[in-house]
Design a protein around this motif. Structure first.
Motif, PDB file in Angstrom:
ATOM      1  N   LYS A  54      -8.506   5.241   3.452  1.00  0.00           N
ATOM      2  CA  LYS A  54      -7.951   6.381   2.713  1.00  0.00           C
ATOM      3  C   LYS A  54      -8.340   7.690   3.404  1.00  0.00           C
ATOM      4  O   LYS A  54      -9.303   7.757   4.163  1.00  0.00           O
ATOM      5  CB  LYS A  54      -8.462   6.386   1.267  1.00  0.00           C
ATOM      6  N   ASP A  55      -7.600   8.752   3.094  1.00  0.00           N
ATOM      7  CA  ASP A  55      -7.920  10.098   3.578  1.00  0.00           C
ATOM      8  C   ASP A  55      -8.142  10.105   5.093  1.00  0.00           C
ATOM      9  O   ASP A  55      -9.138  10.636   5.607  1.00  0.00           O
ATOM     10  CB  ASP A  55      -9.157  10.647   2.867  1.00  0.00           C
ATOM     11  N   VAL A  56      -7.210   9.512   5.813  1.00  0.00           N
ATOM     12  CA  VAL A  56      -7.320   9.425   7.269  1.00  0.00           C
ATOM     13  C   VAL A  56      -6.970  10.780   7.892  1.00  0.00           C
ATOM     14  O   VAL A  56      -5.992  11.422   7.508  1.00  0.00           O
ATOM     15  CB  VAL A  56      -6.382   8.337   7.810  1.00  0.00           C
ATOM     16  N   ASP A  57      -7.780  11.206   8.842  1.00  0.00           N
ATOM     17  CA  ASP A  57      -7.528  12.449   9.554  1.00  0.00           C
ATOM     18  C   ASP A  57      -6.512  12.206  10.658  1.00  0.00           C
ATOM     19  O   ASP A  57      -6.749  11.408  11.567  1.00  0.00           O
ATOM     20  CB  ASP A  57      -8.832  12.980  10.149  1.00  0.00           C
ATOM     21  N   VAL A 161      -5.688  -4.156  23.616  1.00  0.00           N
ATOM     22  CA  VAL A 161      -4.964  -2.962  24.048  1.00  0.00           C
ATOM     23  C   VAL A 161      -5.442  -1.736  23.284  1.00  0.00           C
ATOM     24  O   VAL A 161      -5.399  -0.609  23.776  1.00  0.00           O
ATOM     25  CB  VAL A 161      -3.447  -3.173  23.872  1.00  0.00           C
ATOM     26  N   MET A 162      -5.947  -1.942  22.059  1.00  0.00           N
ATOM     27  CA  MET A 162      -6.431  -0.819  21.253  1.00  0.00           C
ATOM     28  C   MET A 162      -7.640  -0.144  21.880  1.00  0.00           C
ATOM     29  O   MET A 162      -8.015   0.967  21.501  1.00  0.00           O
ATOM     30  CB  MET A 162      -6.760  -1.307  19.843  1.00  0.00           C
ATOM     31  N   VAL A 170      -7.045  10.068  25.871  1.00  0.00           N
ATOM     32  CA  VAL A 170      -6.025   9.175  25.308  1.00  0.00           C
ATOM     33  C   VAL A 170      -6.195   9.124  23.797  1.00  0.00           C
ATOM     34  O   VAL A 170      -7.300   8.906  23.296  1.00  0.00           O
ATOM     35  CB  VAL A 170      -6.142   7.748  25.882  1.00  0.00           C
ATOM     36  N   GLU A 171      -5.102   9.343  23.074  1.00  0.00           N
ATOM     37  CA  GLU A 171      -5.060   9.118  21.629  1.00  0.00           C
ATOM     38  C   GLU A 171      -4.137   7.929  21.379  1.00  0.00           C
ATOM     39  O   GLU A 171      -3.097   7.800  22.019  1.00  0.00           O
ATOM     40  CB  GLU A 171      -4.511  10.337  20.900  1.00  0.00           C
ATOM     41  N   MET A 172      -4.517   7.085  20.435  1.00  0.00           N
ATOM     42  CA  MET A 172      -3.688   5.927  20.120  1.00  0.00           C
ATOM     43  C   MET A 172      -3.629   5.736  18.617  1.00  0.00           C
ATOM     44  O   MET A 172      -4.659   5.795  17.938  1.00  0.00           O
ATOM     45  CB  MET A 172      -4.239   4.665  20.797  1.00  0.00           C
ATOM     46  N   TRP A 258       4.740   9.979  15.334  1.00  0.00           N
ATOM     47  CA  TRP A 258       3.315  10.192  15.608  1.00  0.00           C
ATOM     48  C   TRP A 258       2.627  10.921  14.461  1.00  0.00           C
ATOM     49  O   TRP A 258       1.494  10.599  14.091  1.00  0.00           O
ATOM     50  CB  TRP A 258       3.171  10.992  16.896  1.00  0.00           C
ATOM     51  N   ASN A 259       3.291  11.884  13.883  1.00  0.00           N
ATOM     52  CA  ASN A 259       2.696  12.691  12.829  1.00  0.00           C
ATOM     53  C   ASN A 259       2.996  12.169  11.428  1.00  0.00           C
ATOM     54  O   ASN A 259       2.674  12.829  10.437  1.00  0.00           O
ATOM     55  CB  ASN A 259       3.185  14.153  12.954  1.00  0.00           C
ATOM     56  N   ASP A 260       3.579  10.993  11.326  1.00  0.00           N
ATOM     57  CA  ASP A 260       3.905  10.409  10.034  1.00  0.00           C
ATOM     58  C   ASP A 260       2.667   9.796   9.389  1.00  0.00           C
ATOM     59  O   ASP A 260       1.727   9.363  10.083  1.00  0.00           O
ATOM     60  CB  ASP A 260       4.986   9.338  10.204  1.00  0.00           C
ATOM     61  N   ALA A 261       2.684   9.707   8.067  1.00  0.00           N
ATOM     62  CA  ALA A 261       1.546   9.140   7.334  1.00  0.00           C
ATOM     63  C   ALA A 261       1.350   7.651   7.609  1.00  0.00           C
ATOM     64  O   ALA A 261       0.273   7.114   7.333  1.00  0.00           O
ATOM     65  CB  ALA A 261       1.737   9.363   5.834  1.00  0.00           C
ATOM     66  N   LEU A 262       2.349   6.968   8.157  1.00  0.00           N
ATOM     67  CA  LEU A 262       2.208   5.557   8.488  1.00  0.00           C
ATOM     68  C   LEU A 262       1.503   5.327   9.825  1.00  0.00           C
ATOM     69  O   LEU A 262       1.223   4.186  10.184  1.00  0.00           O
ATOM     70  CB  LEU A 262       3.579   4.879   8.523  1.00  0.00           C
ATOM     71  N   ALA A 263       1.236   6.390  10.572  1.00  0.00           N
ATOM     72  CA  ALA A 263       0.563   6.270  11.869  1.00  0.00           C
ATOM     73  C   ALA A 263      -0.935   6.481  11.682  1.00  0.00           C
ATOM     74  O   ALA A 263      -1.382   7.572  11.314  1.00  0.00           O
ATOM     75  CB  ALA A 263       1.134   7.285  12.851  1.00  0.00           C
ATOM     76  N   TYR A 264      -1.731   5.429  11.926  1.00  0.00           N
ATOM     77  CA  TYR A 264      -3.178   5.465  11.712  1.00  0.00           C
ATOM     78  C   TYR A 264      -3.908   5.511  13.055  1.00  0.00           C
ATOM     79  O   TYR A 264      -3.687   4.630  13.909  1.00  0.00           O
ATOM     80  CB  TYR A 264      -3.642   4.221  10.954  1.00  0.00           C
ATOM     81  N   PRO A 265      -4.775   6.495  13.280  1.00  0.00           N
ATOM     82  CA  PRO A 265      -5.584   6.474  14.493  1.00  0.00           C
ATOM     83  C   PRO A 265      -6.361   5.165  14.603  1.00  0.00           C
ATOM     84  O   PRO A 265      -6.872   4.640  13.602  1.00  0.00           O
ATOM     85  CB  PRO A 265      -6.524   7.668  14.310  1.00  0.00           C
ATOM     86  N   VAL A 266      -6.427   4.619  15.802  1.00  0.00           N
ATOM     87  CA  VAL A 266      -7.112   3.348  16.015  1.00  0.00           C
ATOM     88  C   VAL A 266      -8.540   3.390  15.484  1.00  0.00           C
ATOM     89  O   VAL A 266      -9.039   2.423  14.899  1.00  0.00           O
ATOM     90  CB  VAL A 266      -7.092   2.981  17.519  1.00  0.00           C
ATOM     91  N   GLN A 267      -9.207   4.525  15.656  1.00  0.00           N
ATOM     92  CA  GLN A 267     -10.610   4.638  15.229  1.00  0.00           C
ATOM     93  C   GLN A 267     -10.779   4.453  13.734  1.00  0.00           C
ATOM     94  O   GLN A 267     -11.888   4.139  13.270  1.00  0.00           O
ATOM     95  CB  GLN A 267     -11.183   6.001  15.666  1.00  0.00           C
ATOM     96  N   SER A 268      -9.707   4.628  12.964  1.00  0.00           N
ATOM     97  CA  SER A 268      -9.802   4.417  11.518  1.00  0.00           C
ATOM     98  C   SER A 268      -9.618   2.952  11.149  1.00  0.00           C
ATOM     99  O   SER A 268      -9.819   2.568   9.988  1.00  0.00           O
ATOM    100  CB  SER A 268      -8.749   5.271  10.790  1.00  0.00           C
TER     101      SER A 268
END
Length: 571
Positions: A54-57, A161-162, A170-172, A258-268
């Motif tokens: 939740k509350d992913v940056d 690959v993640m 690199v951002e993924m 990329w900026n959609d709420a369905l896109a989660y940074p790998v680190q999360s």
């Protein structure tokens, strides 16, 4: 609302729209009926369902705003002919696997500011390893890299690959992720059955954009089977390289996802320690960790320098499939054709069932159907997964009543990497033939003729599976993208397509397709008794057939048993 971006010099023949994506297993299509089979395992395998963070940056970022100042932007300007009209873009068909790899490598090495990479699947294999090594080198010299990957196939070895997310610069992000661990794909899917409807919707878009000046889209994912180096079967596919104004539309589409709420940074979603454990578990004695066959470095190796491209190949490399991959293409020598173009792409919200109206007619597939309805004389369609459904059948009937010649090339049962998709297609086969649609099925066993087929071949096995998605209307408008003519592409997933008004590009693609029809495909016919017959081309090395040719008994039985029950939209 979905959006379409139109080059100013062309009044589009299709209404604004953008569609869905076809799902796959391990980068290939995931047959929807397998979800039903997976449900049988749920009571045993479902040991607990995870949940998404939740509350992913998600820091907002955008494509490079001034690509003209980059070397790639300047090269694009220098290649623009004086005869090009305002708003025209340059295009080159990317047919052979070698071209597909070398053009992506060339863009990666030439980029100086940004690389935006969006795919349904990136396989952890030798070709992806070499391409992503070049991506890491680009990041090391200061290029900002953004990688957006659909989450469905990121299990087991492919999850490695993640590790790209932990490379500096690199951002993924993972799109529409499934909760739970990544050790086993089936168990992870079963664990997410509580959210079955959402999980069926996948991002199938494919983009590779450098400095917002040059871009590639089409049918290919990233992996050995798409670059012709896989053992056994390889995909026959087609991409298109674009330069000029339409690339800005490709970048705008990437930004939207990329900026959609369905896109989660790998680190999360995963930690470096978890990736390390996955790497240890998925490594075999024949594939030691230092070989880096996972396409991306482990988190502990992320900042390590990549091997020199000029280093002499080792003995081990001589047996590496990647050793057969070409170097970068010469972008200056590409035969670009300049023409007006329209980019169609589905809205990300199509993957959210509660926001997605199944009856909406504003999808990429609907755009293709509208385009086909405007055909006056000829429509040539290449769709590897072809499940028309009632609406598409009506379009075909209307076209035939108007005297439009319709030719369709699709997979045979033996060449189809998703046999369950063939189940849906087979139930429409006889009706299509009776309408007067010229229906062709590609042969799986290509042998030496694979070099002459529609899109070329690579150094891998001689078996081929059609994966290209191409529409050519009246010999003057061509569409190349990620969508199939089936209900999964229309209803379930997001898609992207470039529609280009160019007689020259249409002729070039038609000639390649005709080579396949003449050498490597059966034409479907009905005998006077109403039975199906597979008619081989004149002079072909293979003959006619009266049942699914080259297919095993098991595949033929599956077709008979499941055909009456499998719903079109799940195939």
């Amino acid at each position: 609302m979905p959006t379409a971006t139109l080059a100013p010099s062309w009044s589009a023949p299709v209404p604004p729209g953008i569609p869905r994506a076809a799902a796959s297993l391990s980068g290939r299509r995931w047959p929807g009926m397998a979800w039903l089979l997976a449900g049988l395992c749920a009571l045993v395998a479902l040991t607990g369902c995870g949940s998404l963070p939740k509350d992913v940056d998600r820091p907002v970022s955008r494509a490079l705003s001034a690509p003209q100042g980059t070397p790639l932007g300047q090269l694009a300007a220098s290649l623009t002919p004086r005869t090009a009209r305002a708003g025209d873009s340059g295009f080159a068909l990317v047919g052979s696997p070698n071209e597909a790899f070398s053009t992506r490598l060339a863009l990666t090495q030439a980029a100086t500011r940004t690389l935006d990479i969006q795919y349904y699947a990136i396989h952890a294999d030798a070709s992806s390893r070499d391409l992503l090594r070049a991506v890491r080198q680009a990041a090391a010299r200061g290029v900002r890299v953004r990688i957006l990957l659909d989450d469905f196939n990121s299990t087991g070895r492919n999850a490695l690959v993640m590790g790209m997310a932990f490379v500096p610069n690199v951002e993924m992000r993972m799109f529409n992720p499934l909760p739970g661990g990544r050790g086993a794909g089936m168990l992870r899917a079963v664990g997410a059955l509580g959210d079955f409807q959402r999980i069926q919707h996948r991002m199938h878009n494919k983009l590779y954009v450098a400095d917002n000046a040059w871009g590639i889209t089409g049918g290919r994912n990233l992996g050995d089977a798409y670059f012709g180096t896989a053992d056994g079967s390889n995909f026959v596919d087609m991409d298109v390289l674009a330069v000029g104004p339409v690339v800005r539309a490709m970048s705008a589409s990437f930004d939207r996802y990329w900026n959609d709420a369905l896109a989660y940074p790998v680190q999360s979603l995963i930690t470096p320690q978890e990736l390390r454990r996955l790497r240890d578990v998925s490594t075999t004695p024949e594939q030691p960790p230092q070989a880096d066959h996972g396409a991306a470095p482990g988190p502990a190796q992320a900042s390590a320098a990549a091997p020199s491209a000029s280093a002499a190949p080792s003995a081990a490399a001589a047996q590496d499939p990647a050793a057969t991959l070409p170097g970068p293409a010469d972008l200056r020598s590409l035969p670009l054709i300049w023409a007006p173009a329209l980019l169609l792409v589905d809205q990300p919200s199509k993957l959210v069932p509660e926001q997605n109206d199944e009856h909406s007619e504003d999808t990429v597939v609907d755009g293709m159907l509208h385009l086909m309805q405007r055909a006056r004389g000829d429509a040539l369609i290449v769709s590897p997964y072809f499940v028309p459904g009632p609406q598409m059948m009506k379009v075909f009937a209307d076209m035939r009543q108007r005297g439009v010649r319709v030719r369709v090339l699709t997979n045979s049962l033996a060449s189809n990497d998703a046999p369950l998709a063939h189940v849906g297609y087979a139930r429409y086969r006889e009706a299509l033939i009776r309408l007067g649609v010229e229906l062709y099925e590609m042969r799986a066993e290509q042998g030496a003729k694979l070099d002459r087929t529609v899109f070329g071949s690579g150094a891998g096995g001689s078996k081929a599976s059609l994966h290209s998605k191409i529409f050519i209307i009246d010999g003057r408008v061509i569409s190349i993208g990620s969508m199939n003519l089936d209900l999964r592409s229309k209803l379930q997933n997001t898609e992207i397509a470039l529609v280009i008004r160019s007689a020259a590009l249409s002729r070039e693609a038609t000639a390649k397709i005709d080579d396949t029809l003449d050498d490597s495909a059966w034409r479907m016919e009905l005998t006077p008794e109403g039975q199906l017959r597979w008619k081989a081309p004149a002079g072909a090395s293979f003959g006619d057939a009266t049942s699914e040719p080259d297919a095993s008994l098991g595949l033929r039985m599956m077709l008979q048993l499941l055909g009456p029950f499998a719903p079109d939209e799940m195939l």
